[in-house]
Design an enzyme around this catalytic site. Structure first.
Site, PDB file in Angstrom:
ATOM      1  CG  HIS A 123      20.884  78.222  19.762  1.00  0.00           C
ATOM      2  ND1 HIS A 123      19.881  77.757  20.369  1.00  0.00           N
ATOM      3  CD2 HIS A 123      20.670  77.634  18.265  1.00  0.00           C
ATOM      4  CE1 HIS A 123      19.044  77.036  19.692  1.00  0.00           C
ATOM      5  NE2 HIS A 123      19.335  77.221  18.612  1.00  0.00           N
ATOM      6  CG  ASP A 200      25.755  75.187  22.057  1.00  0.00           C
ATOM      7  OD1 ASP A 200      25.748  73.991  21.371  1.00  0.00           O
ATOM      8  OD2 ASP A 200      24.956  75.910  21.769  1.00  0.00           O
ATOM      9  CD  GLN A 203      25.058  74.121  14.200  1.00  0.00           C
ATOM     10  OE1 GLN A 203      25.371  73.558  13.167  1.00  0.00           O
ATOM     11  NE2 GLN A 203      23.889  74.199  14.487  1.00  0.00           N
ATOM     12  CE  LYS A 226      21.271  71.612  16.088  1.00  0.00           C
ATOM     13  NZ  LYS A 226      20.476  72.476  15.065  1.00  0.00           N
ATOM     14  CB  CYS A 366      17.584  79.993  18.302  1.00  0.00           C
ATOM     15  SG  CYS A 366      16.272  79.215  17.501  1.00  0.00           S
TER      16      CYS A 366
HETATM   17  N1  PMP Z   1      23.218  75.485  20.269  1.00  0.00           N
HETATM   18  C1  PMP Z   1      23.438  75.489  18.752  1.00  0.00           C
HETATM   19  C2  PMP Z   1      24.726  75.917  18.552  1.00  0.00           C
HETATM   20  C3  PMP Z   1      22.590  75.099  17.752  1.00  0.00           C
HETATM   21  O1  PMP Z   1      22.725  75.333  16.474  1.00  0.00           O
HETATM   22  C4  PMP Z   1      21.410  74.416  18.423  1.00  0.00           C
HETATM   23  C5  PMP Z   1      20.345  74.058  17.303  1.00  0.00           C
HETATM   24  N2  PMP Z   1      19.814  74.839  16.089  1.00  0.00           N
HETATM   25  C6  PMP Z   1      21.150  74.176  19.519  1.00  0.00           C
HETATM   26  C7  PMP Z   1      22.076  74.847  20.466  1.00  0.00           C
HETATM   27  C8  PMP Z   1      19.849  73.595  20.205  1.00  0.00           C
HETATM   28  O2  PMP Z   1      19.874  72.207  19.664  1.00  0.00           O
HETATM   29  P1  PMP Z   1      18.480  71.449  19.771  1.00  0.00           P
HETATM   30  O3  PMP Z   1      17.497  72.135  19.369  1.00  0.00           O
HETATM   31  O4  PMP Z   1      18.844  70.108  19.121  1.00  0.00           O
HETATM   32  O5  PMP Z   1      18.559  71.057  21.499  1.00  0.00           O
END
Ligand code: PMP
Length: 412
Positions: A123, A200, A203, A226, A366
């Site tokens: 991401h 990270d 997910q 999430k 993203c």
């Molecule tokens: N890493 C991953 C794998 C994600 O799916 C996301 C959220 N889509 C993020 C980071 C970023 O999370 P946040 O926008 O809550 O900071």
């Protein structure tokens, strides 16, 4: 007592609504999850009975707010099996947690000529901060390859991890491919050279049991929203000796011990890294979300999502012209399924599904380098959570079929 997933939907008031004349089927859980009444109540209760600033007052409300805030930290600690609650730093979310590690720990261990290793499936939140660190330090940003089905190429990781690899930062579970990465194996490789693994967990944490000590992650980042909690609250876990090396991002109230005219001393962890009034209500509500998840059990949630995926994958595979990205076997996946229909832009597909009450995501998620790797501009994505049912899977498949017919012959 373990709580059953039957009828759990009733505990999520937002799910009981009609969208475009159809009952809402919410399948955008990888973007954010809906909140059970217990979490909504925790926020309301806090403001109705206990609201006060934390760590400073001696009056009863301040003590209650502080107690609840710190109790939430302990809930997070137990949930991920951290060794101590000082290792749990409340942040705004995964993005902030990863940025803090890259910008306030990274420069202390990365120098010109070193390597930072990530993968093609990251991401942007686990990519751009490392790009910045590489640019600022003169280090090289290196990418671990993926296998043709989208799984991490462990042999390539082994070949690329060496003494110069100061930091490896990997997603635990992909927000597009639905794969889970072998974090433990990577940790072993990284630690062989005395270097650091950042994970990270955005997910992964909401969908499976996670034990940070077992994984041997040095840092682990995730977001409350999430995992049934509110937005604006997240966690940075780090091994205490490493968090001690993270320089404060913000100086000011809450994080100081003594302030003199020309110098100050700072509190110990975790407060040293939580400058200013924190998101008290967010932390307390995240604690309530963890209580809720624990009542069900992460293993049960994981098994439920796997059963939904095991039903969805073969059903989607029967739709002519539909491509699923990532492994084609349900057992190798989490509850995230990215897909495209031939000759149809994913935004048009997602709009057509919304007309049927089915909420899915469309876009690059993203993860633009991953889209390039997949050779697509964007995909549609359905992602499941504990309140989704087999009937939701049926509705998704029916709605895709209806969209396909509409775009082929103009009748929806
Ligand atoms: N890493 C991953 C794998 C994600 O799916 C996301 C959220 N889509 C993020 C980071 C970023 O999370 P946040 O926008 O809550 O900071």
């Amino acid at each position: 007592m373990v709580k059953s997933l039957n009828n759990i939907r009733q505990e999520f008031p937002i799910l009981d609504q009609i969208v475009n004349d159809e009952p809402l089927i919410y399948l955008d859980n990888a973007a954010t999850t809906q909140k059970p009444q217990a979490v909504i109540d925790a926020i309301v209760d806090y403001y109705q009975t206990d609201n006060a600033n934390v760590h400073r007052g001696v009056h009863t409300l301040a003590e209650r707010a502080t107690e609840q805030y710190e109790a939430a930290r302990q809930k997070v600690q137990r949930f991920i099996n951290a060794d101590q609650s000082a290792e749990i730093i409340f942040t705004k979310g995964t993005t902030q947690s990863l940025n803090w590690v890259a910008s306030h720990f990274g420069p202390q261990v990365v120098q010109a000529g070193d390597e930072i290793l990530i993968s093609y499936m990251e991401h942007h939140s686990n990519l751009v901060p490392w790009q910045q660190l590489a640019q600022q330090t003169g280090a090289k940003l290196v990418y671990i390859d993926l296998l043709p089905d989208g799984q991490l190429d462990l042999a390539d990781a082994k070949a690329k991890i060496g003494p110069r690899t100061k930091i490896v930062s990997l997603t635990h579970a992909s927000n597009v491919l639905g794969v889970v990465n072998p974090i433990q194996a990577i940790a072993q490789l990284v630690h062989q050279f005395g270097n650091y693994l950042v994970v990270d967990g955005a997910q992964a944490i909401p969908h499976m049991p996670v034990d940070v000590q077992d994984l041997d992650a040095d840092f682990y980042a995730f977001s409350g929203h999430k995992m049934l909690g509110p937005t604006g609250i997240g966690v940075l876990y780090g091994k205490k000796t490493l968090l001690e090396q993270v320089t404060p991002v913000e100086y000011g109230g809450e994080m100081i011990d003594f302030v003199e005219l020309q110098q100050s001393t700072f509190k110990e962890l975790p407060w040293r890294l939580e400058g200013g009034t924190p998101n008290i209500e967010g932390a307390i509500a995240l604690g309530a979300a963890i209580d809720y998840l624990n009542q069900i059990g992460m293993a049960q949630i994981q098994a439920h999502e796997q059963a939904l995926v095991a039903k969805a994958i073969p059903a989607l595979q029967t739709i002519d012209g539909l491509t699923i990205y990532g492994p084609q076997n349900a057992q190798d996946r989490t509850g995230v399924i990215a897909f495209n229909l031939d000759n149809l832009h994913p935004h048009d597909l997602a709009t057509a599904l919304d007309m049927e009450g089915v909420a899915v995501r469309a876009g690059h998620h993203c993860a633009q380098p991953l889209m390039k790797w997949l050779n697509v501009a964007a995909t549609a994505r359905a992602s499941f959570y504990l309140y989704n049912t087999e009937a939701d899977v049926d509705k998704l498949v029916q709605a895709i079929q209806a969209a396909k017919e509409f775009f082929q012959d103009g009748t929806l």
